[in-house]
Scaffold this active site. Structure first.
Site, PDB file in Angstrom:
ATOM      1  N   ARG A  98      14.443   3.838  12.435  1.00  0.00           N
ATOM      2  CA  ARG A  98      14.075   3.172  11.193  1.00  0.00           C
ATOM      3  C   ARG A  98      15.031   3.588  10.076  1.00  0.00           C
ATOM      4  NH1 ARG A  98       8.228   4.093   8.418  1.00  0.00           N
ATOM      5  NH2 ARG A  98       9.075   6.184   8.248  1.00  0.00           N
ATOM      6  N   TYR A 113       5.336   8.852  -3.047  1.00  0.00           N
ATOM      7  CA  TYR A 113       6.401   9.738  -2.537  1.00  0.00           C
ATOM      8  C   TYR A 113       7.418   8.974  -1.701  1.00  0.00           C
ATOM      9  CZ  TYR A 113       2.966   9.719   1.257  1.00  0.00           C
ATOM     10  OH  TYR A 113       2.054   9.325   2.203  1.00  0.00           O
ATOM     11  N   LYS A 114       7.185   7.680  -1.451  1.00  0.00           N
ATOM     12  CA  LYS A 114       8.149   6.886  -0.689  1.00  0.00           C
ATOM     13  C   LYS A 114       9.177   6.298  -1.671  1.00  0.00           C
ATOM     14  CE  LYS A 114       4.892   6.391   3.091  1.00  0.00           C
ATOM     15  NZ  LYS A 114       3.745   5.657   3.628  1.00  0.00           N
ATOM     16  N   PHE A 142      -0.728   0.851   9.155  1.00  0.00           N
ATOM     17  CA  PHE A 142      -0.513   2.277   9.374  1.00  0.00           C
ATOM     18  C   PHE A 142      -1.822   2.871   9.889  1.00  0.00           C
ATOM     19  CE2 PHE A 142      -0.068   6.684   7.774  1.00  0.00           C
ATOM     20  CZ  PHE A 142       1.190   6.983   8.277  1.00  0.00           C
ATOM     21  N   ASP A 148      -2.419  -2.665   0.886  1.00  0.00           N
ATOM     22  CA  ASP A 148      -1.767  -1.357   0.862  1.00  0.00           C
ATOM     23  C   ASP A 148      -0.293  -1.583   0.541  1.00  0.00           C
ATOM     24  OD1 ASP A 148      -0.388   0.987   1.552  1.00  0.00           O
ATOM     25  OD2 ASP A 148      -1.979   1.583   2.941  1.00  0.00           O
TER      26      ASP A 148
HETATM   27  C1  LIG Z   1       2.634   6.434   4.220  1.00  0.00           C
HETATM   28  C2  LIG Z   1       1.382   5.642   4.409  1.00  0.00           C
HETATM   29  C3  LIG Z   1       0.118   6.232   4.274  1.00  0.00           C
HETATM   30  C4  LIG Z   1      -0.006   7.709   4.020  1.00  0.00           C
HETATM   31  O1  LIG Z   1      -1.246   8.065   3.508  1.00  0.00           O
HETATM   32  P1  LIG Z   1      -1.424   9.500   2.830  1.00  0.00           P
HETATM   33  O2  LIG Z   1      -2.882   9.628   2.664  1.00  0.00           O
HETATM   34  O3  LIG Z   1      -0.655   9.479   1.539  1.00  0.00           O
HETATM   35  O4  LIG Z   1      -0.846  10.517   3.757  1.00  0.00           O
HETATM   36  C5  LIG Z   1      -1.001   5.422   4.377  1.00  0.00           C
HETATM   37  N1  LIG Z   1      -0.895   4.096   4.630  1.00  0.00           N
HETATM   38  C6  LIG Z   1       0.316   3.502   4.791  1.00  0.00           C
HETATM   39  C7  LIG Z   1       0.396   2.042   5.052  1.00  0.00           C
HETATM   40  C8  LIG Z   1       1.475   4.258   4.715  1.00  0.00           C
HETATM   41  O5  LIG Z   1       2.659   3.692   4.909  1.00  0.00           O
END
Ligand SMILES: *Cc1c(COP(=O)(O)O)cnc(C)c1O
Length: 397
Positions: A356, A209-210, A113, A184
């Site tokens: 998705r 939150y996911k 990400f 992660d």
């Molecule tokens: C959703 C996601 C994030 C989001 O990071 P935030 O700081 O919570 O906005 C970061 N890394 C990955 C791999 C994600 O899927």
């Protein structure tokens, strides 16, 4: 055996909606309404500042962390809550670099990400000293791990394709080369059966939150392996991670163990919502979730490939190689997804051409999978996706 009828009843889902986006933002747990209201009216409203002790706000990041630990194969006392995932990635990486001071390469992949890569880049630039972020293809990670690598920073499940890395294997390979492994778990926690202890992971972080359904802006978590927890000196050395925050010393001394990864004041209202969300997980076995998730994604892929011409699978076909989401490519992915959402089937779009769909067994079953595919087939067949309103891009996709 997990009771998925019971977990389904624990969520508020709007009428007429099939929600296949729990991988982006989990739905509202019914109990969160009452829990947040109680926190606000009785705890904040009546207890005021006394809530830090009387309602346990101060110890909440650690207590909630222990509940998440169970879902990711980590022992109690190794996970703490706070901030956002981007911040937790930064903390984990800076700690790993400290533990491996003679090396300068951080290895990641281009399926990560972007925020993880941005945070790594920002940290490495601020450190100077020839630090370098090396980004390779996901399939090339294993071979790119050599004795120059300080740490690998890898997201287990790719946010676009759902491709799942082999956490145990890559971690072992990193250790064999003297590198540390940071994982992660954004698309893993609550989605797949993670075993941090079994995989011997050094650091991990994830959001809530996911798949964990903690609500928009819910705090992130960080895991530090017990063998490192007393050794790292946090780079984000905030007062809540101090050994004695209320001594107000002018010098920083890290708190014992995982507590040192706290930074500032925790988001107490958000933690209340998250606690209600975690109640749903109390009687849930991640192995059952994983098995159901595979059944649902297999069913979805087979039905889409049968009924939806023009869509090309973007996820690994082998369920062992993917997380709990499925992606399909379509040249007009954005418009098709908007048309689908307008018909009550909510997935999402990721640039450039990915539709998705997330599958969360806690509230999705075969009936939803079948109805979603039928709607998708009809949107494609009647061409309604090509209306101008479905081509207009919103700020958040
Ligand atoms: C959703 C996601 C994030 C989001 O990071 P935030 O700081 O919570 O906005 C970061 N890394 C990955 C791999 C994600 O899927």
């Amino acid at each position: 055996m997990t009771d998925f009828v019971k977990t389904r009843a624990a969520f508020h889902l709007p009428d007429g909606v099939i929600y296949l986006d729990g991988n982006s933002l989990g739905p509202l747990p019914v109990a969160a309404k009452e829990r947040v209201a109680r926190m606000v009216t009785q705890e904040w409203g009546e207890l005021l500042i006394r809530g830090w002790n009387a309602a346990g706000w101060y110890v909440q990041p650690r207590k909630v962390g222990d509940r998440i630990a169970r879902l990711i194969g980590a022992p109690p006392g190794t996970v703490v809550m706070g901030d956002t995932l981007s911040i937790k990635v930064y903390q984990a990486l800076s700690a790993a670099l400290q533990l491996n001071p003679d090396r300068r390469i951080v290895l990641s992949d281009n399926g990560n990400f972007p925020s993880d890569l941005y945070m790594a880049d920002g940290l490495l630039k601020s450190l100077g000293r020839d630090y370098q972020l090396k980004v390779v293809e996901p399939e090339a990670v294993e071979d790119a791990i050599d004795a120059s690598v300080a740490a690998i920073l890898i997201t287990e499940v790719d946010y676009r394709t759902g491709r799942r890395h082999d956490m145990k294997r890559l971690t072992a390979r990193a250790h064999a080369e003297g590198a540390l492994a940071i994982w992660d778990l954004a698309h893993s926690a609550g989605a797949v059966d993670v075993d941090l202890t079994g995989a011997d992971v050094d650091f991990a972080a994830g959001c809530t939150y996911k798949y964990l359904n903690g609500g928009p802006g819910a705090p992130a978590f960080i895991y530090v392996a017990p063998r490192h927890a007393e050794r790292v000196r946090p780079s984000l050395s905030g007062w809540m991670g101090h050994e004695a925050p209320f001594a107000f010393d002018l010098d920083y001394r890290p708190a014992p163990g995982i507590e040192r990864m706290r930074v500032g004041t925790p988001p107490v209202i958000a933690l209340a919502a998250l606690e209600a969300a975690l109640d749903v997980w109390e009687d849930v076995d991640m192995k059952d979730v994983r098995q159901r998730s595979i059944e649902l994604t297999e069913r979805f892929i087979a039905a889409v490939e049968r009924d939806c011409p023009g869509l090309v699978l973007g996820s690994p076909r082998d369920p062992a190689m993917r997380g709990s989401q499925v992606s399909f490519h379509h040249p007009h992915a954005y418009a098709v997804m908007q048309a689908l959402i307008a018909r009550g089937v909510i997935g999402d779009f990721r640039a450039p051409d990915v539709m998705r769909f997330g599958f969360t067994p806690l509230f999705i079953g075969e009936a939803e999978v079948d109805a979603a595919v039928a709607t998708l087939a009809s949107v494609l067949a009647d061409g309604s996706w090509d209306r101008p309103e479905f081509h207009r891009r919103a700020a958040v996709t």
